[in-house]
Design a protein around this motif. Structure first.
Motif, PDB file in Angstrom:
ATOM      1  N   ALA A 296      10.443  -3.939   4.902  1.00 23.82           N
ATOM      2  CA  ALA A 296      10.477  -4.261   3.476  1.00 23.82           C
ATOM      3  C   ALA A 296      11.437  -3.327   2.751  1.00 23.82           C
ATOM      4  CB  ALA A 296       9.064  -4.153   2.884  1.00 23.82           C
ATOM      5  N   GLN A 297      11.483  -2.075   3.212  1.00 23.48           N
ATOM      6  CA  GLN A 297      12.391  -1.137   2.558  1.00 23.48           C
ATOM      7  C   GLN A 297      13.854  -1.529   2.827  1.00 23.48           C
ATOM      8  OE1 GLN A 297      13.443   2.474   4.150  1.00 23.48           O
ATOM      9  NE2 GLN A 297      14.582   2.840   2.254  1.00 23.48           N
ATOM     10  N   TYR A 298      14.162  -1.895   4.089  1.00 25.37           N
ATOM     11  CA  TYR A 298      15.518  -2.328   4.420  1.00 25.37           C
ATOM     12  C   TYR A 298      15.929  -3.502   3.545  1.00 25.37           C
ATOM     13  CZ  TYR A 298      15.859   0.494   8.674  1.00 25.37           C
ATOM     14  OH  TYR A 298      15.945   1.525   9.562  1.00 25.37           O
ATOM     15  N   ASN A 299      14.989  -4.435   3.366  1.00 28.15           N
ATOM     16  CA  ASN A 299      15.312  -5.653   2.611  1.00 28.15           C
ATOM     17  C   ASN A 299      15.086  -5.497   1.117  1.00 28.15           C
ATOM     18  OD1 ASN A 299      15.953  -6.950   5.003  1.00 28.15           O
ATOM     19  ND2 ASN A 299      13.786  -7.478   5.342  1.00 28.15           N
ATOM     20  N   PHE A 300      14.799  -4.269   0.716  1.00 30.33           N
ATOM     21  CA  PHE A 300      14.565  -3.946  -0.678  1.00 30.33           C
ATOM     22  C   PHE A 300      13.448  -4.767  -1.308  1.00 30.33           C
ATOM     23  CE2 PHE A 300      15.847  -2.126  -4.762  1.00 30.33           C
ATOM     24  CZ  PHE A 300      16.062  -0.828  -4.314  1.00 30.33           C
ATOM     25  N   GLN A 301      12.415  -5.081  -0.511  1.00 29.05           N
ATOM     26  CA  GLN A 301      11.206  -5.721  -1.057  1.00 29.05           C
ATOM     27  C   GLN A 301      10.194  -4.603  -1.342  1.00 29.05           C
ATOM     28  OE1 GLN A 301      10.958  -8.151   2.573  1.00 29.05           O
ATOM     29  NE2 GLN A 301      10.644  -9.895   1.182  1.00 29.05           N
ATOM     30  N   ILE A 302      10.499  -3.837  -2.403  1.00 25.68           N
ATOM     31  CA  ILE A 302       9.711  -2.623  -2.637  1.00 25.68           C
ATOM     32  C   ILE A 302       8.220  -2.917  -2.875  1.00 25.68           C
ATOM     33  CG2 ILE A 302       9.542  -0.492  -3.996  1.00 25.68           C
ATOM     34  CD1 ILE A 302      11.970  -0.758  -2.078  1.00 25.68           C
ATOM     35  N   PRO A 303       7.868  -3.952  -3.655  1.00 28.49           N
ATOM     36  CA  PRO A 303       6.421  -4.238  -3.807  1.00 28.49           C
ATOM     37  C   PRO A 303       5.751  -4.504  -2.467  1.00 28.49           C
ATOM     38  CG  PRO A 303       7.666  -5.411  -5.465  1.00 28.49           C
ATOM     39  CD  PRO A 303       8.667  -4.828  -4.521  1.00 28.49           C
ATOM     40  N   LEU A 304       6.427  -5.223  -1.572  1.00 30.61           N
ATOM     41  CA  LEU A 304       5.857  -5.513  -0.248  1.00 30.61           C
ATOM     42  C   LEU A 304       5.705  -4.225   0.552  1.00 30.61           C
ATOM     43  CD1 LEU A 304       4.899  -7.631   1.774  1.00 30.61           C
ATOM     44  CD2 LEU A 304       7.271  -7.791   2.606  1.00 30.61           C
ATOM     45  N   MET A 305       6.687  -3.327   0.413  1.00 29.65           N
ATOM     46  CA  MET A 305       6.607  -2.050   1.120  1.00 29.65           C
ATOM     47  C   MET A 305       5.361  -1.274   0.676  1.00 29.65           C
ATOM     48  SD  MET A 305       9.200   1.191   0.954  1.00 29.65           S
ATOM     49  CE  MET A 305       8.425   1.939  -0.457  1.00 29.65           C
ATOM     50  N   PHE A 306       5.170  -1.217  -0.654  1.00 28.25           N
ATOM     51  CA  PHE A 306       3.988  -0.517  -1.157  1.00 28.25           C
ATOM     52  C   PHE A 306       2.703  -1.232  -0.749  1.00 28.25           C
ATOM     53  CE2 PHE A 306       6.764   1.914  -4.023  1.00 28.25           C
ATOM     54  CZ  PHE A 306       6.181   3.159  -3.879  1.00 28.25           C
ATOM     55  N   ALA A 307       2.782  -2.568  -0.689  1.00 25.22           N
ATOM     56  CA  ALA A 307       1.605  -3.327  -0.272  1.00 25.22           C
ATOM     57  C   ALA A 307       1.198  -2.930   1.145  1.00 25.22           C
ATOM     58  CB  ALA A 307       1.888  -4.823  -0.351  1.00 25.22           C
ATOM     59  N   ALA A 308       2.209  -2.763   2.027  1.00 20.84           N
ATOM     60  CA  ALA A 308       1.924  -2.380   3.411  1.00 20.84           C
ATOM     61  C   ALA A 308       1.353  -0.959   3.468  1.00 20.84           C
ATOM     62  CB  ALA A 308       3.194  -2.477   4.254  1.00 20.84           C
ATOM     63  N   ILE A 309       1.902  -0.081   2.615  1.00 15.30           N
ATOM     64  CA  ILE A 309       1.396   1.302   2.576  1.00 15.30           C
ATOM     65  C   ILE A 309      -0.056   1.310   2.107  1.00 15.30           C
ATOM     66  CG2 ILE A 309       1.632   3.548   1.445  1.00 15.30           C
ATOM     67  CD1 ILE A 309       4.657   3.063   1.388  1.00 15.30           C
ATOM     68  N   LEU A 310      -0.312   0.515   1.067  1.00 12.78           N
ATOM     69  CA  LEU A 310      -1.665   0.419   0.516  1.00 12.78           C
ATOM     70  C   LEU A 310      -2.644  -0.096   1.585  1.00 12.78           C
ATOM     71  CD1 LEU A 310      -2.436   1.050  -2.424  1.00 12.78           C
ATOM     72  CD2 LEU A 310      -2.597  -1.403  -2.824  1.00 12.78           C
ATOM     73  N   LEU A 311      -2.151  -1.058   2.353  1.00 10.42           N
ATOM     74  CA  LEU A 311      -2.956  -1.632   3.431  1.00 10.42           C
ATOM     75  C   LEU A 311      -3.347  -0.550   4.441  1.00 10.42           C
ATOM     76  CD1 LEU A 311      -3.749  -4.546   3.661  1.00 10.42           C
ATOM     77  CD2 LEU A 311      -1.772  -4.951   5.119  1.00 10.42           C
ATOM     78  N   MET A 312      -2.375   0.312   4.770  1.00  9.78           N
ATOM     79  CA  MET A 312      -2.640   1.409   5.703  1.00  9.78           C
ATOM     80  C   MET A 312      -3.718   2.342   5.155  1.00  9.78           C
ATOM     81  SD  MET A 312      -1.194   1.080   8.384  1.00  9.78           S
ATOM     82  CE  MET A 312      -2.005   2.553   8.969  1.00  9.78           C
ATOM     83  N   ALA A 313      -3.551   2.684   3.873  1.00 10.50           N
ATOM     84  CA  ALA A 313      -4.528   3.579   3.252  1.00 10.50           C
ATOM     85  C   ALA A 313      -5.906   2.940   3.306  1.00 10.50           C
ATOM     86  CB  ALA A 313      -4.124   3.879   1.811  1.00 10.50           C
ATOM     87  N   GLY A 314      -5.934   1.626   3.027  1.00 15.96           N
ATOM     88  CA  GLY A 314      -7.210   0.905   3.062  1.00 15.96           C
ATOM     89  C   GLY A 314      -7.829   0.934   4.452  1.00 15.96           C
ATOM     90  N   LEU A 315      -6.984   0.729   5.478  1.00 22.44           N
ATOM     91  CA  LEU A 315      -7.480   0.765   6.860  1.00 22.44           C
ATOM     92  C   LEU A 315      -8.064   2.132   7.196  1.00 22.44           C
ATOM     93  CD1 LEU A 315      -4.952  -1.101   9.185  1.00 22.44           C
ATOM     94  CD2 LEU A 315      -7.273  -1.740   8.517  1.00 22.44           C
ATOM     95  N   GLY A 316      -7.356   3.165   6.763  1.00 22.79           N
ATOM     96  CA  GLY A 316      -7.829   4.534   7.017  1.00 22.79           C
ATOM     97  C   GLY A 316      -9.179   4.775   6.363  1.00 22.79           C
ATOM     98  N   LEU A 317      -9.282   4.369   5.109  1.00 20.70           N
ATOM     99  CA  LEU A 317     -10.546   4.553   4.395  1.00 20.70           C
ATOM    100  C   LEU A 317     -11.666   3.765   5.068  1.00 20.70           C
ATOM    101  CD1 LEU A 317      -9.381   4.434   0.660  1.00 20.70           C
ATOM    102  CD2 LEU A 317     -10.334   6.392   1.878  1.00 20.70           C
ATOM    103  N   ALA A 318     -11.347   2.537   5.470  1.00 26.52           N
ATOM    104  CA  ALA A 318     -12.371   1.680   6.078  1.00 26.52           C
ATOM    105  C   ALA A 318     -12.845   2.274   7.405  1.00 26.52           C
ATOM    106  CB  ALA A 318     -11.823   0.274   6.297  1.00 26.52           C
ATOM    107  N   ALA A 319     -11.885   2.757   8.225  1.00 26.99           N
ATOM    108  CA  ALA A 319     -12.252   3.341   9.519  1.00 26.99           C
ATOM    109  C   ALA A 319     -13.153   4.545   9.314  1.00 26.99           C
ATOM    110  CB  ALA A 319     -10.989   3.747  10.282  1.00 26.99           C
ATOM    111  N   ASN A 320     -12.773   5.373   8.341  1.00 34.42           N
ATOM    112  CA  ASN A 320     -13.578   6.562   8.056  1.00 34.42           C
ATOM    113  C   ASN A 320     -14.977   6.175   7.582  1.00 34.42           C
ATOM    114  OD1 ASN A 320     -13.503   9.487   8.011  1.00 34.42           O
ATOM    115  ND2 ASN A 320     -13.824   9.270   5.817  1.00 34.42           N
ATOM    116  N   ALA A 321     -15.019   5.157   6.696  1.00 25.69           N
ATOM    117  CA  ALA A 321     -16.317   4.741   6.148  1.00 25.69           C
ATOM    118  C   ALA A 321     -17.240   4.243   7.257  1.00 25.69           C
ATOM    119  CB  ALA A 321     -16.112   3.665   5.093  1.00 25.69           C
ATOM    120  N   VAL A 322     -16.673   3.469   8.198  1.00 21.75           N
ATOM    121  CA  VAL A 322     -17.481   2.954   9.310  1.00 21.75           C
ATOM    122  C   VAL A 322     -18.049   4.118  10.130  1.00 21.75           C
ATOM    123  CG1 VAL A 322     -17.367   1.723  11.512  1.00 21.75           C
ATOM    124  CG2 VAL A 322     -16.304   0.732   9.473  1.00 21.75           C
ATOM    125  N   LEU A 323     -17.195   5.113  10.400  1.00 22.94           N
ATOM    126  CA  LEU A 323     -17.650   6.255  11.201  1.00 22.94           C
ATOM    127  C   LEU A 323     -18.696   7.073  10.455  1.00 22.94           C
ATOM    128  CD1 LEU A 323     -14.330   7.376  12.898  1.00 22.94           C
ATOM    129  CD2 LEU A 323     -16.364   6.436  13.998  1.00 22.94           C
TER     130      LEU A 323
END
Lengths: 255, 268
Positions: free
Chosen positions: B228-255
């Motif tokens: 997304a960064q290469y293609n200058f789709q900055i909102p999509l790039m942040f969306a992917a980053i946000l998704l990662m943060a969400g995954l991290g939080l979810a994994a931690n919450a489950v544990l």
């Protein structure tokens, strides 16, 4: 030699010796100790730290081995820990992930008794130490005195002939300690066990014991046995009791 | 002798919100303030929206990505990579850690080589893994597994070794054998330490996942961030980053949830 039921819980020490290595030098803590402890007797072991009183108790428990000599229980030499003995430590040593009931049943379960039967027997002894309302509590929710009661109940549940107590009340506050001394006297009388108690509290020794074994760190002074010839229940403020305490304190050069 | 009353009545300070609201605000207030600042600085033009798009644009991109199914594939493949690696690390790390913690000779023999492996950055080894295992899924899963193994392994060894000797002796004095001591004392006593390792491993797994996907993948959330960064789709790039943060939080919450269930005795 078979022991009949009246004499179960007899302990005989035969020429026990034990030394520890300290900086490559053997440091003898017990030297050729022989002693007979009657079934159902209450014996206190007192002495300054380093005199070997805890070592003696650990030998009796089978947690350590003597360099020479033997411990005989009901006429038979012991080999390691045994089901006829149970140890109560200074710290209650409860498993923090088990409830009071599960902790008390632990000793029986380890010996292969099923969970249901073990817990039934555990309940009886939890009532005996006055914790019936705390069966489901976890150790961290208990006070020091309550936790120690759980430890006592766990030891009683395996129905030992001999209770070995290693400064069991040493970590408790003064008030709780006095209450627990009364409790121990009652339990000892009710269960009819042989009680061998290590303590550094001379008053506790006189309050609980039929005889007091005084150990010394000094190589020249051997162990001495003192009869506590006082009627039960004992009264700490009674004249004979006070005189007894004075006599015992004199053994240590105290006044 | 006179009696003094020492208990003064508690006065409620006027103007403060009710306790549950206050507790929520004191815990999450800063997060909301941060998100609000983000949104406002974008919409008011304090920072160029091209660099830092406002939150609604990012959430819009995220929604489009998920609704169209484009991001769903990435999420699936990323979860599969991280999950496989994490699962393998746990399946090896806990038993090996228990063994090493219990048996001194095993630990003695294995510790130096494990320290050597651990101190070698997994990312530095990634090219080696690619050479050995090819550019496909195996090398990616393996590099994540490699980095994820150590936190769980070391925490398990530490947990076993710090079990109170006095509790073990207590069990032995009741006649417990080696196996019983292990099952009834060592194992339950190690569980809290193992969970610390598991949570560290989960974080590491996601970290390595992104790195591996940025380097040599054409799918996955990490790939999307770069792409997304290469293609200058900055909102999509942040969306992917946000998704990662969400995954991290979810994994931690489950544990954390699992830990609460398994170690109720050690908490609060």
């Amino acid at each position: 030699m078979t022991a009949d039921t009246d004499t179960r819980g007899q302990v005989a020490l035969r020429h026990l010796s034990k030394a520890f290595m300290l900086n490559g030098q053997p440091l003898p803590v017990l030297r050729n100790l022989s002693l007979d402890i009657r079934a159902g007797e209450s014996l206190a072991i007192v002495g300054p730290s380093g005199c070997g009183k805890t070592t003696l108790l650990r030998l009796l428990a089978g947690l350590e081995q003597a360099d020479s000599g033997q411990v005989l229980i009901d006429g038979r030499p012991i080999r390691g820990v045994g089901t006829e003995r149970a140890v109560i430590y200074q710290e209650p040593r409860l498993l923090p992930w088990l409830t009071v009931l599960e902790n008390v049943a632990f000793g029986l379960e380890v010996r292969g008794i099923g969970r249901g039967a073990a817990q039934d027997r555990a309940r009886h002894h939890i009532r005996l130490v006055g914790l019936a309302d705390f069966e489901g509590a976890y150790p961290r929710q208990l006070s020091g005195g309550m936790a120690q009661r759980v430890g006592i109940a766990r030891a009683l549940t395996v129905q030992p002939e001999i209770l070995l107590l290693d400064e069991p009340l040493g970590a408790l506050d003064a008030m709780t300690k006095l209450t627990m001394q009364e409790e121990l006297t009652r339990i000892w009388a009710e269960e009819g066990v042989t009680m061998i108690l290590v303590t550094h509290d001379l008053e506790e020794a006189i309050f609980l014991a039929d005889r007091v074994l005084v150990l010394s760190r000094d190589q020249g002074v051997g162990p001495r046995l003192i009869d506590v010839d006082l009627p039960r229940p004992r009264d700490r403020s009674q004249q004979d009791f006070v005189a007894m305490r004075r006599q015992l304190m004199a053994e240590f050069g105290l006044h | 002798m006179t009696l003094q009353h020492l208990d003064t009545p508690v006065r409620r300070i006027r103007g403060l919100p009710a306790p549950p609201v206050r507790a929520f605000l004191s815990r999450y207030g800063l997060v909301f303030a941060f998100l609000a600042l983000w949104q406002v600085s974008g919409t008011l033009g304090w920072i160029s929206p091209a660099v830092l798009p406002p939150l609604d644009a990012i959430l819009g991109a995220l929604w489009t990505g998920i609704a169209s199914g484009a991001l769903v594939d990435d999420i699936a493949i990323s979860l599969q990579r991280a999950g496989l690696a994490f699962g393998a690390a746990v399946a090896l790390g806990i038993p090996l850690g228990l063994l090493m913690g219990q048996l001194r000779p095993v630990e003695c023999a294995l510790d130096p080589i494990l320290q050597l492996f651990r101190q070698t950055s997994a990312l530095a080894l990634y090219p080696v893994f690619i050479l050995l295992l090819g550019l496909g899924e195996t090398s990616k899963v393996f590099v994540i597994f490699w980095a994820t193994l150590f936190p769980t392994l070391l925490a398990t060894i530490g947990g076993v070794k710090q079990v109170d000797r006095k509790l073990i002796e207590m069990a032995e004095s009741y006649g417990a054998g080696r196996l019983q001591v292990f099952r009834r004392v060592v194992l339950p006593a190690s569980v809290p330490a193992i969970f610390v390792g598991l949570r560290l491993s989960a974080t590491t797994a996601l970290l390595l996942l992104i790195a591996a996907e940025m380097i040599g993948a054409n799918k996955g959330i990490g790939f999307q961030v770069m792409n997304a960064q290469y293609n200058f789709q900055i909102p999509l790039m942040f969306a992917a980053i946000l998704l990662m943060a969400g995954l991290g939080l979810a994994a931690n919450a489950v544990l954390v949830l699992l830990q609460r269930r398994l170690c109720r005795w050690s908490l609060d």
